[in-house]
Design a protein around this motif. Structure first.
Motif, mmCIF file in Angstrom:
data_model
loop_
_atom_site.group_PDB
_atom_site.id
_atom_site.type_symbol
_atom_site.label_atom_id
_atom_site.label_comp_id
_atom_site.label_asym_id
_atom_site.label_seq_id
_atom_site.Cartn_x
_atom_site.Cartn_y
_atom_site.Cartn_z
ATOM 1 N N THR A 161 -7.697 -1.534 -39.298
ATOM 2 C CA THR A 161 -6.528 -1.423 -38.414
ATOM 3 C C THR A 161 -6.613 -2.429 -37.273
ATOM 4 O O THR A 161 -5.619 -3.106 -36.956
ATOM 5 N N ASP A 162 -7.774 -2.548 -36.651
ATOM 6 C CA ASP A 162 -7.934 -3.494 -35.536
ATOM 7 C C ASP A 162 -7.670 -4.930 -35.997
ATOM 8 O O ASP A 162 -7.007 -5.714 -35.304
ATOM 9 N N ASP A 182 3.395 -2.276 -36.100
ATOM 10 C CA ASP A 182 2.214 -1.554 -35.621
ATOM 11 C C ASP A 182 2.145 -0.164 -36.255
ATOM 12 O O ASP A 182 1.064 0.308 -36.636
ATOM 13 N N ILE A 185 1.000 -0.494 -39.937
ATOM 14 C CA ILE A 185 -0.434 -0.791 -40.043
ATOM 15 C C ILE A 185 -1.270 0.469 -39.810
ATOM 16 O O ILE A 185 -2.258 0.720 -40.506
ATOM 17 N N GLN A 186 -0.864 1.253 -38.830
ATOM 18 C CA GLN A 186 -1.622 2.457 -38.520
ATOM 19 C C GLN A 186 -1.427 3.549 -39.559
ATOM 20 O O GLN A 186 -2.142 4.559 -39.532
#
Length: 513
Positions: A161-162, A182, A185-186
């Motif tokens: 994730t980062d 975002d 992605i999470q």
């Protein structure tokens, strides 16, 4: 004349009997029964026995911090001095107790003593003798250990994730696409795939965004590294990893799009018939397919690998005998504080005396539990080594069947004690590092009546499969016959079970065209 069942007299009599049966009978009765309860000392011994060496070190550090009567030995002279002091204390304890009781009866004036927790503030450090010095050294050593642990601590690895959020931040996109990106992605799983459909993700997002913008956002995420992230299924994940320059690109797209199940079952002739591709092209494209990753997110992890610290080391002496040595360099030697033994002999008040005795008893139990743990672990390990000598001489293929009950009989303990002694323990051997449980396992008899471990049978099965003719691989029935030639009489279902457990494909899947 007979009275009917439903008559009033019969109903009254029945209700009277029911009322008498429902009366409570209060009485006192004596009952003898046997119950087995584990004493706190026994529970502590079992807990200490089960701890591996690093966990034992943490337990000792905790006890040193909590128990003022427990200290680390500074040198070897502390061993004899402390043991002698403890023995002397045991001999004097009964005499002093009787004397103290007589003096309590004859004395009429009250005696006031400070509690044990106030002793440190009442007496200067220079009057504490060795007690404060040992405590200071102990604290310094604990601080050094903590400093070393922090200095050698691995940095937290970057998560999937980062990494994706960092890459996605370089895109110059409108705020609504950036926010939805975002969120997408999470919501990727650990494999890097989107959980659910894009429509479901839009609904979970809960903010206005068009389906076109959502599709554009997903396309941007699928351009990030590692290739294949953001896919909704295995096919899309593999297709995302195919580049224009990928060898056999067209054949790969054809195979991935419609023939993954046939490839998994090694149905090459069926694929050839359906696609018109020749067998050589199919085989070459399959080799390229093996380089693609269906789980691109698994390359990232939030967990750091843990180092294994062996509890036992096995060495071979000049006579050829294998010896066991405990690796307890990390475990400090402990002793009872002479300072608090002295305070106990100075006849403190009842509350202080009870406090000191409780701490001293706790320290004694811990020291004895550690000694018992080390002794049991040493004896159990030596018994294992003696039974598995062929393993250390000739390698894993010579391991013998071994049950924990056999070791328990040799050592003279219960089988649960052996289980606790080997649990989560590792041994350093001339052939590498192994868990102690590695040397236990069942087996069967050969046609000659000899005992053979299942590990040896599994290795023989793998050897037969590796050396078979891949154009005509052996079926499970044929594997049974091959094993029988080596003296291993096994049922077909047993061979099938071990083949699957070893991730060996079926004969059809192993066939090479």
């Amino acid at each position: 004349m007979f009275q009917s069942v439903g008559s009033p007299h019969h109903l009254i009599a029945r209700r009277s009997r029911a009322a008498n049966a429902m009366q409570l009978n209060f009485s006192q009765q004596m009952k003898m029964s046997q119950q087995m309860k584990l004493a706190p000392r026994m529970i502590q011994s079992m807990e200490i026995l089960q701890l591996p060496v690093m966990a034992l070190q943490e337990r000792i550090d905790q006890e040193l911090a909590e128990n003022v009567a427990l200290e680390m030995k500074e040198n070897e002279s502390d061993i004899s001095d402390t043991e002698a002091e403890v023995e002397a204390e045991k001999a004097r304890e009964d005499v002093e107790t009787e004397k103290h009781e007589r003096e309590e009866l004859s004395m009429e004036s009250d005696r006031e003593f400070e509690r044990l927790v106030e002793m440190s503030s009442e007496w200067p450090d220079d009057n504490l003798g060795s007690g404060s010095k040992v405590s200071s050294n102990r604290m310094d050593e604990m601080g050094d250990r903590q400093h070393d642990a922090m200095a050698n601590m691995l940095a937290r690895p970057q998560s999937l994730t980062d990494s994706l959020l960092e890459q996605f931040g370089f895109f110059n996109v409108p705020p609504e696409i950036g926010e939805f990106g975002d969120f997408l992605i999470q919501n990727l799983d650990k494999d890097g795939r989107l959980q659910g459909s894009l429509e479901e993700t839009i609904m979970l997002f809960g903010k206005p965004i068009t389906e076109e913008d959502a599709t554009t956002t997903l396309g941007l995420i699928q351009m990030l590294d590692p290739p294949g992230v953001g896919a909704r299924d295995v096919k899309e994940c593999l297709l995302l990893q195919i580049k224009p320059e990928t060898p056999y690109r067209d054949a790969l797209i054809t195979l991935i799009s419609g023939h993954l199940e046939d490839l998994a079952q090694n149905r090459i002739p069926i694929i050839q018939k359906k696609t018109g591709l020749d067998i050589e092209t199919i085989k070459a494209a399959t080799e390229e397919l093996a380089h693609l990753d269906p789980y691109p997110g698994r390359g990232y992890t939030d967990e750091t690998s843990q180092n294994v610290t062996p509890d036992v080391e096995i060495t071979r002496d000049d006579s050829g005998k294998y010896k066991v040595r405990l690796l307890d360099e990390w475990t400090p030697s402990l002793k009872i504080s002479p300072y608090y033994l002295k305070q106990l002999r100075n006849d403190p008040d009842a509350q202080t005396k009870e406090y000191i005795k409780k701490k001293i008893d706790s320290a004694k139990w811990l020291i004895e539990s550690i000694e018992q743990r080390n002794n049991t672990l040493r004896r159990v390990s030596q018994a294992i080594v003696d039974h598995q000598r062929d393993f250390f001489e000739d390698g894993p293929e010579a391991i013998a069947p071994l049950k924990m009950q056999q070791i328990a009989d040799v050592v003279g303990v219960h089988v649960t004690t052996v289980s606790r002694a080997v649990d989560d323990k590792w041994v350093q051997t001339p052939r590498g590092l192994f868990p102690l449980k590695r040397f236990f396992g069942g087996g069967t008899q050969t046609s000659d009546g000899d005992e053979v471990a299942w590990d040896i049978i599994r290795m023989k099965l793998k050897e037969i499969v590796d050396n078979e003719d891949k154009s005509n691989p052996l079926s499970d029935d044929a594997l049974v016959e091959e094993l029988k030639k080596h003296g291993y009489n096994l049922a077909r279902r047993t061979v099938t079970k071990y083949r699957k457990n070893m991730d060996i494909p079926s004969s059809r899947q192993r066939r090479e065209y």
